[in-house]
Write an enzyme that holds these catalytic residues in place. Structure first.
Site: not given
Length: 455
Positions: A144-145, A258
């Site tokens: 993921g980010g 998110d």
């Protein structure tokens, strides 16, 4: 010289009792003696006590009072001993609890300023390296980010998910990290991912969570057996309740930023658990002090957040609306955008199908006919309310939860349609006025050309 005990028994003593430099003495067998010397002649008086206690200022206590006095002394001594035992046991429990309680400190702070994190465990880096086989790619659960997640097993056999944050050595991130971890540890709800503990070194920052056996909603939408419609509705309601807690019941308020299918995890019973909350703010501060950096996933980012960088709980509501569409269609917004070769296509497509009353084309093909079309339309309506362009038009998560539970959706949807109709009418009026102005200007232009032409 002071004698503590003196024996004067059976000496045929008479008269008043003399004062001796002794505290206790025995006068048994002396029937004619007087106890204090203040009485009249006491010949013939028979004394019963076996022993007496002298005091320069007080006479001997009677037998009844002496017994009461001794009982009071014994009782007070017992109570004192019991109190000391309770105090000692309480001190032992306090010391034991304090020893168990983990402390969190800034690794670059020479004074090691400590912040208590309750029951969070502080893991050693080596312990987590062993648990994940040195963060082996074979144990990788997802990327993921904010970092990669690895499956691991602690020494006691407990399965965990270890999130290894990116930019672990970023300057100035330690204090923000400890603040965020403390905040996350205080957010406790059945639909929020619970934090087991953490690890922090000069180069690494890791968070340890319980392992979710059913993975994420994104992965389960692609797996077999297929998630049935009832389970999908339960997932939507559970995720909404988790976000409601973050927005309206948690202090301080937490904005996720998110919300998507990949960040909604499923436990052994497929109950929704919201993960990664609070980390967006953490990573923004590590990367840069500019708080307007946009974090999120294409297709889930609210338009106002994308254009201004300013987020609020309404940006989470927008992301949740897209999540509902993902649960309905079985596709992520990003996948649909790639298939349609344009961003934001999912919302446009859903609105078009809803207006044309062809929602049967919207449902995940794997569900086939195992879906209630009325419930499908209700979920789509909630999704469209959540994804309205203006943040002020979107409902709060408390309202979303009530609508998913079947309360207030009809009224909210009708009000939204009236507002949409009024807005469209205003736009048509503005366009009509602009067209009228343009027509008039054109006539004037034509007249001007004619006047300036040859005569």
């Amino acid at each position: 010289m002071f004698i503590y005990f003196r024996d004067l028994s059976f000496n045929n003593l008479t008269g008043p009792l003399p004062r001796f430099p002794s505290k206790i003495f025995n006068i048994v067998g002396n029937p004619s003696i007087c106890p204090t010397g203040s009485e009249p002649p006491c010949h013939g008086i028979t004394l019963m006590p076996m022993s007496m206690t002298l005091n320069t200022s007080e006479t001997a206590l009677p037998s009844g009072r002496r017994k009461s006095h001794n009982f009071a002394l014994a009782l007070s001594s017992s109570i004192g001993c019991i109190g000391m035992l309770i105090l000692g046991f309480g001190l032992f429990l306090w010391m034991r609890q304090r020893k168990k309680q983990q402390k969190f400190f800034d690794v670059k702070d020479g004074h090691h300023e400590e912040i208590s994190l309750g029951n969070l465990k502080r893991f050693q880096l080596r312990e987590l390296q062993i648990a994940t086989n040195n963060f082996s790619s074979k144990n990788l659960l997802g990327k993921g980010g904010f970092g990669n997640v690895y499956k691991g097993y602690l020494l006691d056999g407990t399965a965990v998910a270890v999130k290894r944050l990116k930019d672990g050595s970023a300057i100035g991130g330690e204090r923000q990290f400890q603040t965020e971890v403390e905040m996350i540890s205080l957010a406790v709800h059945r639909n929020l991912l619970r934090l087991y503990g953490f690890c922090m070194t000069a180069t690494e920052k890791l968070l340890v969570y319980p392992y979710m056996s059913n993975g994420s909603v994104a992965s389960r939408l692609k797996a077999k057996p297929v998630l049935d419609w009832v389970t999908r509705k339960q997932i939507a309601l559970g995720a909404a309740r988790g976000l409601l807690y973050l927005h309206e019941q948690c202090d301080p308020k937490i904005i996720h930023r998110d919300v998507k299918a990949a960040n909604i995890l499923l436990d052994d019973y497929c109950e929704a658990v919201v993960g990664d909350f609070g980390l967006a703010k953490l990573l923004d501060h590590q990367d840069s002090h500019v708080t307007t950096a946009v974090r999120g996933t294409v297709g889930h980012i609210a338009p106002e957040y994308l254009s201004t960088g300013q987020s609020s709980e309404k940006t989470d509501v927008f992301g949740f609306g897209v999540l509902l569409l993902e649960l309905t269609t079985g596709q992520t917004a990003l996948e649909f955008g790639k298939a349609a070769n344009q961003k934001g296509a999912m919302l446009d497509w859903v609105k078009k199908l809803h207006q044309e009353k062809r929602l049967d084309l919207l449902i995940d093909k794997d569900l086939k006919s195992h879906c209630d079309l009325i419930e499908l339309e209700e979920m789509v309506q909630v999704a469209l309310l959540c994804t309205q362009y203006l943040p002020s038009y979107r409902p709060k998560m408390s309202e979303v939860v009530r609508m998913l539970e079947g309360d207030g959706l009809v009224e909210r949807w009708e009000a939204s349609q009236r507002a949409e109709a009024s807005k469209n009418k205003s736009q048509e009026l503005i366009l009509s006025e602009r067209y009228s102005d343009l027509t008039n200007d054109s006539l004037l232009l034509i007249q001007a050309i004619e006047l300036s032409g040859p005569r």
